[in-house]
Design a protein around this motif. Structure first.
Motif, PDB file in Angstrom:
ATOM      1  N   PRO A   8       0.815  -1.221   0.000  1.00  0.00           N
ATOM      2  CA  PRO A   8       0.000   0.000   0.000  1.00  0.00           C
ATOM      3  C   PRO A   8       0.846   1.269   0.000  1.00  0.00           C
ATOM      4  O   PRO A   8       0.334   2.347  -0.308  1.00  0.00           O
ATOM      5  N   LEU A   9       2.121   1.155   0.367  1.00  0.00           N
ATOM      6  CA  LEU A   9       3.000   2.319   0.369  1.00  0.00           C
ATOM      7  C   LEU A   9       3.319   2.704  -1.076  1.00  0.00           C
ATOM      8  O   LEU A   9       3.659   1.862  -1.897  1.00  0.00           O
ATOM      9  N   GLY A  10       3.210   4.002  -1.355  1.00  0.00           N
ATOM     10  CA  GLY A  10       3.396   4.464  -2.718  1.00  0.00           C
ATOM     11  C   GLY A  10       2.115   4.413  -3.531  1.00  0.00           C
ATOM     12  O   GLY A  10       2.154   4.528  -4.759  1.00  0.00           O
ATOM     13  N   GLN A  11       0.972   4.272  -2.846  1.00  0.00           N
ATOM     14  CA  GLN A  11      -0.324   4.181  -3.527  1.00  0.00           C
ATOM     15  C   GLN A  11      -1.277   5.218  -2.975  1.00  0.00           C
ATOM     16  O   GLN A  11      -1.411   5.365  -1.754  1.00  0.00           O
ATOM     17  N   LEU A  12      -1.955   5.949  -3.869  1.00  0.00           N
ATOM     18  CA  LEU A  12      -3.018   6.876  -3.483  1.00  0.00           C
ATOM     19  C   LEU A  12      -4.319   6.380  -4.092  1.00  0.00           C
ATOM     20  O   LEU A  12      -4.375   6.071  -5.284  1.00  0.00           O
ATOM     21  N   VAL A  13      -5.365   6.297  -3.256  1.00  0.00           N
ATOM     22  CA  VAL A  13      -6.686   5.876  -3.710  1.00  0.00           C
ATOM     23  C   VAL A  13      -7.653   7.023  -3.482  1.00  0.00           C
ATOM     24  O   VAL A  13      -7.701   7.595  -2.386  1.00  0.00           O
ATOM     25  N   THR A  14      -8.432   7.383  -4.499  1.00  0.00           N
ATOM     26  CA  THR A  14      -9.386   8.482  -4.399  1.00  0.00           C
ATOM     27  C   THR A  14     -10.811   7.946  -4.501  1.00  0.00           C
ATOM     28  O   THR A  14     -11.067   6.889  -5.094  1.00  0.00           O
ATOM     29  N   PHE A  15     -11.740   8.702  -3.929  1.00  0.00           N
ATOM     30  CA  PHE A  15     -13.167   8.390  -4.015  1.00  0.00           C
ATOM     31  C   PHE A  15     -13.888   9.705  -4.238  1.00  0.00           C
ATOM     32  O   PHE A  15     -13.711  10.653  -3.456  1.00  0.00           O
ATOM     33  N   ASP A  16     -14.680   9.809  -5.311  1.00  0.00           N
ATOM     34  CA  ASP A  16     -15.262  11.102  -5.655  1.00  0.00           C
ATOM     35  C   ASP A  16     -16.773  11.147  -5.437  1.00  0.00           C
ATOM     36  O   ASP A  16     -17.400  10.165  -5.015  1.00  0.00           O
ATOM     37  N   GLU A  17     -17.347  12.315  -5.754  1.00  0.00           N
ATOM     38  CA  GLU A  17     -18.761  12.567  -5.507  1.00  0.00           C
ATOM     39  C   GLU A  17     -19.678  11.648  -6.308  1.00  0.00           C
ATOM     40  O   GLU A  17     -20.827  11.418  -5.921  1.00  0.00           O
ATOM     41  N   ALA A  18     -19.182  11.108  -7.417  1.00  0.00           N
ATOM     42  CA  ALA A  18     -19.972  10.198  -8.241  1.00  0.00           C
ATOM     43  C   ALA A  18     -19.783   8.744  -7.822  1.00  0.00           C
ATOM     44  O   ALA A  18     -20.173   7.839  -8.555  1.00  0.00           O
ATOM     45  N   MET A  19     -19.172   8.530  -6.661  1.00  0.00           N
ATOM     46  CA  MET A  19     -18.907   7.194  -6.115  1.00  0.00           C
ATOM     47  C   MET A  19     -17.971   6.379  -7.010  1.00  0.00           C
ATOM     48  O   MET A  19     -18.097   5.168  -7.140  1.00  0.00           O
ATOM     49  N   ARG A  20     -17.006   7.056  -7.596  1.00  0.00           N
ATOM     50  CA  ARG A  20     -16.008   6.388  -8.420  1.00  0.00           C
ATOM     51  C   ARG A  20     -14.683   6.343  -7.691  1.00  0.00           C
ATOM     52  O   ARG A  20     -14.239   7.343  -7.126  1.00  0.00           O
ATOM     53  N   PHE A  21     -14.048   5.179  -7.718  1.00  0.00           N
ATOM     54  CA  PHE A  21     -12.708   5.043  -7.174  1.00  0.00           C
ATOM     55  C   PHE A  21     -11.681   5.336  -8.261  1.00  0.00           C
ATOM     56  O   PHE A  21     -11.886   5.022  -9.437  1.00  0.00           O
ATOM     57  N   GLY A  22     -10.584   5.933  -7.851  1.00  0.00           N
ATOM     58  CA  GLY A  22      -9.473   6.180  -8.745  1.00  0.00           C
ATOM     59  C   GLY A  22      -8.189   6.107  -7.951  1.00  0.00           C
ATOM     60  O   GLY A  22      -8.162   5.636  -6.823  1.00  0.00           O
ATOM     61  N   GLY A  23      -7.126   6.601  -8.557  1.00  0.00           N
ATOM     62  CA  GLY A  23      -5.860   6.621  -7.835  1.00  0.00           C
ATOM     63  C   GLY A  23      -4.677   6.380  -8.742  1.00  0.00           C
ATOM     64  O   GLY A  23      -4.819   6.225  -9.960  1.00  0.00           O
ATOM     65  N   PHE A  24      -3.495   6.322  -8.127  1.00  0.00           N
ATOM     66  CA  PHE A  24      -2.263   6.128  -8.878  1.00  0.00           C
ATOM     67  C   PHE A  24      -1.151   5.726  -7.915  1.00  0.00           C
ATOM     68  O   PHE A  24      -1.249   5.909  -6.705  1.00  0.00           O
ATOM     69  N   ARG A  25      -0.097   5.176  -8.478  1.00  0.00           N
ATOM     70  CA  ARG A  25       1.105   4.876  -7.688  1.00  0.00           C
ATOM     71  C   ARG A  25       2.113   6.007  -7.901  1.00  0.00           C
ATOM     72  O   ARG A  25       2.133   6.649  -8.952  1.00  0.00           O
ATOM     73  N   PHE A  26       2.932   6.250  -6.872  1.00  0.00           N
ATOM     74  CA  PHE A  26       3.832   7.404  -6.936  1.00  0.00           C
ATOM     75  C   PHE A  26       5.226   7.073  -6.401  1.00  0.00           C
ATOM     76  O   PHE A  26       5.905   7.926  -5.835  1.00  0.00           O
ATOM     77  N   GLU A  27       5.682   5.846  -6.629  1.00  0.00           N
ATOM     78  CA  GLU A  27       6.989   5.457  -6.082  1.00  0.00           C
ATOM     79  C   GLU A  27       8.127   6.378  -6.483  1.00  0.00           C
ATOM     80  O   GLU A  27       9.063   6.589  -5.719  1.00  0.00           O
ATOM     81  N   GLY A  28       8.070   6.940  -7.669  1.00  0.00           N
ATOM     82  CA  GLY A  28       9.174   7.764  -8.144  1.00  0.00           C
ATOM     83  C   GLY A  28       9.032   9.243  -7.881  1.00  0.00           C
ATOM     84  O   GLY A  28       9.858  10.039  -8.365  1.00  0.00           O
ATOM     85  N   ALA A  29       8.033   9.646  -7.119  1.00  0.00           N
ATOM     86  CA  ALA A  29       7.822  11.077  -6.882  1.00  0.00           C
ATOM     87  C   ALA A  29       8.994  11.677  -6.109  1.00  0.00           C
ATOM     88  O   ALA A  29       9.385  11.154  -5.069  1.00  0.00           O
ATOM     89  N   PRO A  30       9.568  12.787  -6.580  1.00  0.00           N
ATOM     90  CA  PRO A  30      10.714  13.392  -5.890  1.00  0.00           C
ATOM     91  C   PRO A  30      10.274  14.171  -4.657  1.00  0.00           C
ATOM     92  O   PRO A  30       9.187  14.753  -4.619  1.00  0.00           O
ATOM     93  N   GLU A  31      11.136  14.188  -3.664  1.00  0.00           N
ATOM     94  CA  GLU A  31      10.869  14.979  -2.465  1.00  0.00           C
ATOM     95  C   GLU A  31      11.139  16.456  -2.773  1.00  0.00           C
ATOM     96  O   GLU A  31      12.128  16.790  -3.424  1.00  0.00           O
ATOM     97  N   PRO A  32      10.262  17.347  -2.332  1.00  0.00           N
ATOM     98  CA  PRO A  32      10.473  18.777  -2.609  1.00  0.00           C
ATOM     99  C   PRO A  32      11.686  19.300  -1.857  1.00  0.00           C
ATOM    100  O   PRO A  32      11.991  18.855  -0.743  1.00  0.00           O
ATOM    101  N   GLU A  33      12.384  20.221  -2.480  1.00  0.00           N
ATOM    102  CA  GLU A  33      13.552  20.827  -1.845  1.00  0.00           C
ATOM    103  C   GLU A  33      13.120  22.027  -0.997  1.00  0.00           C
ATOM    104  O   GLU A  33      12.213  22.766  -1.360  1.00  0.00           O
ATOM    105  N   ASP A  34      13.772  22.188   0.123  1.00  0.00           N
ATOM    106  CA  ASP A  34      13.552  23.357   0.976  1.00  0.00           C
ATOM    107  C   ASP A  34      12.079  23.529   1.321  1.00  0.00           C
ATOM    108  O   ASP A  34      11.492  24.594   1.146  1.00  0.00           O
ATOM    109  N   ALA A  35      11.456  22.452   1.822  1.00  0.00           N
ATOM    110  CA  ALA A  35      10.029  22.492   2.155  1.00  0.00           C
ATOM    111  C   ALA A  35       9.795  23.362   3.383  1.00  0.00           C
ATOM    112  O   ALA A  35      10.637  23.448   4.290  1.00  0.00           O
ATOM    113  N   LEU A  36       8.641  24.008   3.418  1.00  0.00           N
ATOM    114  CA  LEU A  36       8.242  24.793   4.578  1.00  0.00           C
ATOM    115  C   LEU A  36       7.693  23.849   5.634  1.00  0.00           C
ATOM    116  O   LEU A  36       6.704  23.148   5.407  1.00  0.00           O
ATOM    117  N   ARG A  37       8.319  23.810   6.793  1.00  0.00           N
ATOM    118  CA  ARG A  37       7.976  22.839   7.826  1.00  0.00           C
ATOM    119  C   ARG A  37       7.319  23.522   9.019  1.00  0.00           C
ATOM    120  O   ARG A  37       7.541  24.702   9.286  1.00  0.00           O
TER     121      ARG A  37
END
Length: 325
Positions: free
Chosen positions: A209-238
């Motif tokens: 489940p790590l690296g997976q986003l699952v969405t559920f919308d107003e029309a009761m549809r599931f969606g989502g995507f995997r994001f294993e390669g997403a880069p970490e933002p530089e100089d993030a505001l913490r």
């Protein structure tokens, strides 16, 4: 094993998997609409040690979605009420309630040693704070957000990219269940999905489940995507805790007088910052304060256009760092 017979028979679980669940430690932030199904399903599955953190009490206006409670629990601390209910559901599980708010000063300590952390507060300040703590420690982090008729759940950190990698920026506007509304089954569905993701992490299921986003919308549809390669933002505001504000910091309080009659620093508006606007002295740290962190983030982005020093966000107001769902 009779209690868990229907899940132990699954080849993905078995006796070995059940032993892993029994020895697991889970941290659940928020015992509201998302937290209720999470806590019930984790305890029902036999996750051995569960810490539940929430500073709020059971309120009548929340019962339509926080269905583990009832009239008898009104006014009681949600964390303590949840612990009592879960012990009745499964006395084999050790549930530790903590009536407290999550903030950057205690997030690392609370998450330390946990096998999975679940963000059920549905607050971006909590989500980013927990993600930062879990990413630093390599701890799996399951976060969800629900509003209106939809939302999402995702698995972050623990070897996967952080929440910041998928959502590098805060929303331009903040909404909550109180202002935008929420349908009870929506948080129930997404909380159950969080529990499913957490059990998948604890059992080591493939695909993870790590690296997976699952969405559920107003029309009761599931969606989502995997994001294993997403880069970490530089100089993030913490985010920083209130207790981290030091006397030598440049402190900008972005709350109005109606929100904070006594400001913690000089009072500013978001629009005051930017080229030609106020800025800290050389060597100072900028602490941008507001209720939820959203105005702090917007002001910090404007300040960053004109100044390259350290900037931290402080969410200081009534409940944004709490388990509000």
């Amino acid at each position: 094993m009779r209690r868990y017979a229907r899940q132990v028979v699954l080849p993905e679980v078995g006796a070995t998997g059940q032993e892993r669940l029994t020895g697991a430690r889970a941290l659940v932030i928020g015992a509201g609409g998302l937290g209720v199904p999470v806590l019930q399903y984790l305890a029902g599955a036999g996750v051995g040690r569960i810490t539940v953190v929430d500073p709020d009490t059971v309120e009548r206006g929340n019962l339509h979605r926080q269905v583990m409670y009832g009239e008898a629990w009104l006014g009681q601390a949600k964390a303590e009420a949840a612990a009592k209910i879960l012990r009745g559901l499964n006395p084999e599980v050790n549930v530790r309630p903590l009536v407290a708010a999550l903030d950057p000063e205690n997030a690392g300590e609370l998450a330390a040693g946990c096998d999975v952390v679940l963000d059920c507060a549905d607050s971006f300040a909590v989500s980013y704070t927990l993600s930062d703590a879990c990413f630093a420690e390599g701890t799996p982090f399951i976060s969800a957000s629900a509003l209106g008729l939809g939302g999402y759940a995702g698995g972050f950190c623990g070897g996967a990219p952080s929440l910041r990698a998928v959502f590098p920026d805060l929303p331009e506007r903040a909404a909550s269940c109180a202002t935008a509304g929420i349908l009870g089954p929506v948080v129930g569905l997404l909380g159950a999905l969080q529990a499913r993701m957490a059990l998948g992490v604890l059992l080591g299921l493939d695909p993870s489940p790590l690296g997976q986003l699952v969405t559920f919308d107003e029309a009761m549809r599931f969606g989502g995507f995997r994001f294993e390669g997403a880069p970490e933002p530089e100089d993030a505001l913490r985010f920083a805790g209130v207790g981290e504000i030091a006397a030598e910091d440049f402190v900008a309080d972005l709350r109005g007088a109606d929100e904070a009659p006594v400001p913690v620093g000089a009072r500013f508006a978001v629009e005051d910052f930017g080229p030609g606007g106020p800025r800290p002295a050389p060597g100072q740290r900028a602490m941008m304060v507001c209720r939820s962190g959203l105005r702090s983030w917007r002001a910090a982005r404007r300040l960053r256009e004109a100044w390259d020093g350290e900037i931290r966000l402080v969410a200081m107001g009534d409940g944004e760092m709490r388990g509000r769902q």
